[in-house]
Design a protein around this motif. Sequence first.
Motif, PDB file in Angstrom:
ATOM      1  N   GLY A  21    -102.168   6.553  51.619  1.00  0.00           N
ATOM      2  CA  GLY A  21    -102.957   6.797  52.830  1.00  0.00           C
ATOM      3  C   GLY A  21    -104.412   7.138  52.583  1.00  0.00           C
ATOM      4  N   ALA A  59    -104.186   8.689  55.977  1.00  0.00           N
ATOM      5  CA  ALA A  59    -103.718  10.072  56.021  1.00  0.00           C
ATOM      6  C   ALA A  59    -104.385  10.882  57.116  1.00  0.00           C
ATOM      7  CB  ALA A  59    -103.950  10.726  54.661  1.00  0.00           C
ATOM      8  N   ARG A  89     -98.191  10.348  59.765  1.00  0.00           N
ATOM      9  CA  ARG A  89     -99.641  10.161  59.943  1.00  0.00           C
ATOM     10  C   ARG A  89     -99.985   9.999  61.425  1.00  0.00           C
ATOM     11  NH1 ARG A  89     -99.774   6.378  54.542  1.00  0.00           N
ATOM     12  NH2 ARG A  89     -99.430   8.149  53.154  1.00  0.00           N
TER      13      ARG A  89
END
Length: 271
Positions: A21, A59, A89
């Motif tokens: 991420g 992220a 996320r």
Amino acid sequence: MARTPRLAAGRARALGAPTRGTTNPNRLRRVDRWLVGSSTVRAALTGQDPLVVDLGYGATPVTTVELATRLRAVAPDVRVLGLEIDPERVEAAKPAADPPALDFRRGGFELAGTRPVLLRAFNVLRQYPEDEAARSWATMLARLAPGGLLVEGTCDEIGRRCSWVLLDAEGPRTFTLSCLPAGIDRPSDLAERLPKALIHRNVPGEPVHELLCALDACWATAAPFAPFGPRARWVESARLLAAEGWPVLDDRRRWRLGELTLSWAAVAPNA
Ligand SMILES: C[S@@+](CC[C@H](N)C(=O)[O-])C[C@H]1O[C@@H](n2cnc3c(N)ncnc32)[C@H](O)[C@@H]1O
């Protein structure tokens, strides 16, 4: 690499698989600036209730928030939806939401049933195998709104070395390199940040390899411009490349930003 299974489990049957991420504030400023400056993109944003999807924001949703802010400067009515295949996320992004102008939802290459006029997928496909990434282009293009566009690309962690492809329903249209010229030794340094469709094709005999070789040669010829700074050298390199007959689509105004956009035909991989 994207983790199997290809079809992530879950109610939505989001197409794809979670990957790393990694993201950073301002990482995507170069592609955002290009989008805002492109008359083709701005035209796509003029319809009623224009929806933009940012696929795979990572992220944190920071680059989606930035995209929304930047697009609103040229298209005040735009709605931006961040889609992530990783449910954690999606939850993490919720505090940044401001629906309907800015929202976050779980989704993959199927775009969660939406039909965006503009779709950005950055640093997403690089972690997929080449053939799967190619199939995902078709999946995403089939879900765009009429006249919709996909910008798909890759960059380094701080957004100083980037490249991307602009596609419409018919397929790839343009290819762009964008960098901080002061941060490169030569243009082919960008090879490590080529989009998935090209990165494995940077070998002798393939058009993208010929392009990077030609651009390196122009950079060498432009050495007398080095005392005026790396940006002046990039501009001269782009001018030389265009003068050689490469299908360069932009001009000095964009070259000064460290950009160079060519017709996709210049780099389309051999079959
Ligand atoms: C490296 S991050 C990129 C973040 C941000 N776009 C950037 O460029 O900084 C890639 C993200 O894409 C997500 N992803 C991978 N495949 C996806 C798919 N098919 N649909 C939606 N998100 C996906 C991953 O879960 C990951 O969070």
